[in-house]
Structures are given as C-alpha cells and as structure tokens.
Design an enzyme around this catalytic site. Structure first.
Site, PDB file in Angstrom:
ATOM      1  N   LYS A  86       0.842  -1.201   0.000  1.00 16.73           N
ATOM      2  CA  LYS A  86       0.000   0.000   0.000  1.00 16.73           C
ATOM      3  C   LYS A  86       0.873   1.245   0.000  1.00 16.73           C
ATOM      4  O   LYS A  86       1.878   1.323   0.725  1.00 16.73           O
ATOM      5  CB  LYS A  86      -0.917  -0.017   1.226  1.00 16.73           C
ATOM      6  N   SER A 161      -9.366   2.173   2.771  1.00 17.94           N
ATOM      7  CA  SER A 161      -8.517   2.872   1.827  1.00 17.94           C
ATOM      8  C   SER A 161      -7.532   1.979   1.077  1.00 17.94           C
ATOM      9  O   SER A 161      -6.868   2.418   0.134  1.00 17.94           O
ATOM     10  CB  SER A 161      -7.729   3.971   2.576  1.00 17.94           C
ATOM     11  N   SER A 185      -9.986  -0.113   6.809  1.00 19.06           N
ATOM     12  CA  SER A 185      -9.313   0.026   5.526  1.00 19.06           C
ATOM     13  C   SER A 185      -8.716  -1.268   4.979  1.00 19.06           C
ATOM     14  O   SER A 185      -8.321  -1.307   3.817  1.00 19.06           O
ATOM     15  CB  SER A 185      -8.226   1.104   5.610  1.00 19.06           C
TER      16      SER A 185
END
Length: 477
Positions: A86, A161, A185
C-alpha cells in the site's frame, strides 16, 4: 501459445504459500513467476491498482533470488514472492505518495519496519498500490491517481482505503499484499473484493514507517490474501512465530452474534450472512445470540471521534517524521476537491470534534477491551461474527451515502459501524468471503473477531470457517 497461457494462469493462481514452496524446490523460477504476475498486472491495468509499478526492477530482483538459490544460500520464508505494498507504507525502492499530489515525488530513505522484515525473508516489493487519498475513506476513489476499480464490477469501488492492494490480490496480480487499517481500511476492501483480510491485534505488527491518522491509537498495518494460510504465512514472517496453525474443529466452537451488528443490512448482505451462520451451525458450531454491553455499541463513535480529532496532526506528523519540507497547509492545498471537502467538514476546525469530546472518548476507549473480554467470558465464546459492511460496494463516484432498503445511509454507518469494534478495542479482526449478491454477484464478507493476542487461534479457526463457507460463486477465487 496455449501451453504458455495455461502455465501463466497456473502460476498466477498459486497461493503465496504454494508459490514460495515451488520456487524453493526449483519447480518454477522466481523470474518466471514474477513475469507471470507482471503480465497479469498489464492485462488488468484497467483496475488502476498501482500508483507505481516498475517491471524491470521486479524482474531483476527475481533473477537475484534465483541466483541466491542456485548458489546454495539459505532462503527466506518468502523467497522470490512479489508483494504489492500500500502506498501509505514507506519503501526505499519506490516512492511513497499516500495517494496525494504533494507527495508524488517523495522517496523514503528506508523501508518501513514491516517491509524490511518481509524483504529480509526474501520478498520482492512488487510496487505501490493505489488508495484513498491520505488513507481517508472507504472507496479508493482517488482524484490524483485515478479511482481503483473492483475486479468483480469495474463500475464499482473495491473498498478503501487499501483498495489497490485488494484489487491486485482479487485479480490474481499477486497472492498477498500489504495493507493498513484505521477504521476498516483492510476489512472493507476484503469484503468488497472477496478476500481474506486480517487486522491483527494492535501492535502485533510494527507500524513504524507507515503514514497514520492517529498517534499510536488506531492505525495498524496488516495483510490481504486469497486464503487464510497466506495470512498465517504473513503473520509468521512479520512476528517470527512459525508455530503451525492448530488443527481445530468447528464442532462445539461457540460463535457470538448480536442484533446490533445485524441491523440495517442490505438484503443480500443479510441473506449471505444468515446462510453462512446456518452452514457454520450445520458444521457443529454453536451460535450464541446475546446483546453486547452498551460500550461496545459505541465503538464507532469512540474510534471515529479519536480519528477525526487527530487526523490533521497525523498529517503534520507524517510530514515532520519523514523530513518532508512541506507544511500541512501546503500539502492540503493540493488535495483533490472531494477529499478536501470531506476533511474540512469532519476533521478540521471548527468542524472537527471538540477537545472535551475527544478526551471523553479516550476515557471510554479504555473500557472497550475489558467490555469485550467480559462479553467473551460471560458467554464462553471464542469469536464474534457479523457482516463486515452493511452494504454492497457502491459505484465509483458515489460518495457520502449508500442506499439500503430504500433509505440513504451514510458511509460512516454502512462501512464503519461494524468494523469499528476491532479498531477501538485493539482486537484482531479477520474478514472472510461468505458468498455474493444474487443479481450482480458482488462479494459479501463476514468479520470474525477474537480477544487481543489470539491472532493465531483466530487464524486457525478462520481456516476451518473458510473450508465450510467456500464461496465458489466468487469469480476470482
């Protein structure tokens, strides 16, 4: 050509555990495996899963892994495995943007501690995955780098996210990816993309080198995978605990459920959830229905207040902690219109929570873990189960509200209410795919939580649950 295509399909379909074992045995080279995954990434470019992808760099690292094996050197636990990371987690070899324009050229000087541990065990950083800008939200509708698309329906979000990590794993671009979770997330994308996702006990994995919205309170790095065994492999690599998962059984396992977490669900989510509970019951699990203590029902209010109050200072910390010569105002002036409006509405003065409310929520947070522990002990349960989200994945561009049963419900309630429990309580939360919606065939996930420190036990139980649920209707399984 057909044989080549079949081999590539077989390689990209391997679990991380099987891929590493094959590369260690020499059944497949790290170079061939990396080439297959990179080819898949190219085929699935429409997903927009990556902010940064450098094929030549990945291929060279794979060739180096093959040379290491050929020379007889000791091989790491993740030998030759390309792992997407990420883009809120620092990597020395790749820029780290946190999904925002002002940081598009930021090059960290060192890997985040968790990334270092993965690389030390032979993993190859495959690239940096796209995300919700500033990690602030549940959609991954990024206005700077473009929206991430859900592999099951390109018109819809993959969740956020950590949406890019989820899309990459679901589309078989990689079997395992690094993600991070403040208030869902990891677990929202796991549910939306038909994956297994683990938010570990708070602090089980090091968070140093990852951009965070709070000051060591809620943010936690974790992983997304297509099976529980790969989450266990990730857990072993990061923690050094290589104890095999227990061979457990669902017979007699007491699973707690509560009406609070079952209310206000999309009909498809409710159907999949109740059908899954029935299958677990048929497999011998004991479903224990009981109300939770009132404090547990306030987990979202508590966690959201803390996050919203600390978010702006969190952005300032990430700039100062990484020696980035920008002020918060300079960075924020460049954010997308949508995320800028949202942050101003909920996390900046005069709209952020008051200091007194924040202090009160900090006090109440201290009681959540003891409330959870007391609930588990009172009812003799080993886990609690509930839908990870109340709604199916919304369409790209849809922000703020989602329709459930003819009513418009805020994203906060639809995607934050249930995921807040493990975040506020610091307890491990494991999302597993349980089935799909009737018409669109969109994935639906269930979250299972356990007491803090019981991560390996939760993974052991999760593997048995995974074997029972087996949502074969999911396209990318």
């Amino acid at each position: 050509m057909k044989n080549v295509d079949e081999r590539s399909t077989a390689l990209m379909s391997l679990s991380a555990t099987d891929a590493v074992a094959a590369m260690k045995r020499g059944d497949v080279s790290a170079e061939a495996y990396a080439a297959a995954l990179l080819a898949r990434a190219s085929q699935q470019a429409a997903l927009n899963a990556f902010v940064t992808l450098a094929p030549a760099q990945v291929m060279q690292a794979a060739r180096d892994a093959d040379l290491k094996r050929a020379s007889g050197q000791a091989l790491g636990v993740l030998h030759g495995l390309p792992v997407p990371v990420k883009d809120s987690v620092n990597t020395r070899a790749f820029r780290t943007t946190n999904g925002t324009r002002a940081l598009r050229d930021f090059q960290p000087q060192a890997d985040a501690e968790l990334v270092r541990r993965l690389v030390d065990e032979g993993a190859i950083v495959m690239g940096k995955t796209n995300l919700t800008e500033l990690s602030f939200g549940w959609t991954s509708n990024n206005e700077t780098f473009g929206a991430v698309r859900n592999p099951y329906d390109l018109r819809r979000v993959p969740g956020g996210s950590s949406g890019g990590s989820a899309a990459a794993v679901a589309a078989r671009i990689a079997p395992l990816a690094v993600a991070a979770d403040t208030l869902g997330s990891i677990r929202v994308p796991a549910s939306f993309c038909g994956l297994a996702g683990l938010r570990p006990t708070f602090g089980r994995y090091p968070n140093e080198g990852a951009f965070a919205l709070t000051d060591q309170k809620l943010d936690q790095i974790g992983a997304l995978a297509r099976c529980v065994d790969d989450l266990a492999l990730f857990d072993s690599t990061v923690t050094g605990d290589h104890t095999p998962l227990d061979t457990t059984t669902l017979a007699g396992a007491r699973i707690g459920v509560c009406p609070f977490y079952e209310s206000g669900l999309d009909p498809d989510v409710a159907r999949v959830y109740h059908e899954a509970l029935a299958r677990l019951s048929d497999a011998g699990a004991v479903i224990v229905r009981a109300d939770v203590p009132p404090l547990m029902t306030r987990a979202f209010e508590i966690a959201a207040t803390i996050m919203l109050y600390e978010a702006a200072s969190g952005f300032e910390r990430l700039l100062a902690g990484n020696d980035i010569p920008l002020t918060f105002d300079e960075m924020f002036a460049q954010v997308g219109e949508g995320i800028g409006t949202l942050v101003r509405q909920v996390a900046l003065p005069p709209n952020r929570p008051t200091h007194d409310t924040y202090v009160e929520m900090l006090k109440q947070r201290k009681g959540i873990e003891s409330s959870i522990r007391g609930h588990f002990e009172q009812h003799g349960i080993v886990t609690m189960a509930f839908p990870a989200t109340a709604a199916l994945p919304p369409f790209i561009g849809q922000e703020g509200e989602v329709e459930i049963n003819g009513e418009m419900i805020s994203f906060f309630d639809a995607f934050g209410r249930n995921t807040a429990l493990s975040a506020a309580g610091g307890i491990p939360g494991l999302v597993l795919p349980a089935g799909s919606s009737s018409a669109e065939r969109l994935p639906v996930g269930i979250e299972f939580v356990a007491l803090p420190g019981h991560d390996r036990a939760l993974l052991s139980l999760g593997r048995e649950i995974e074997n029972v649920l087996k949502p074969a209707t999911l396209l990318f399984r």
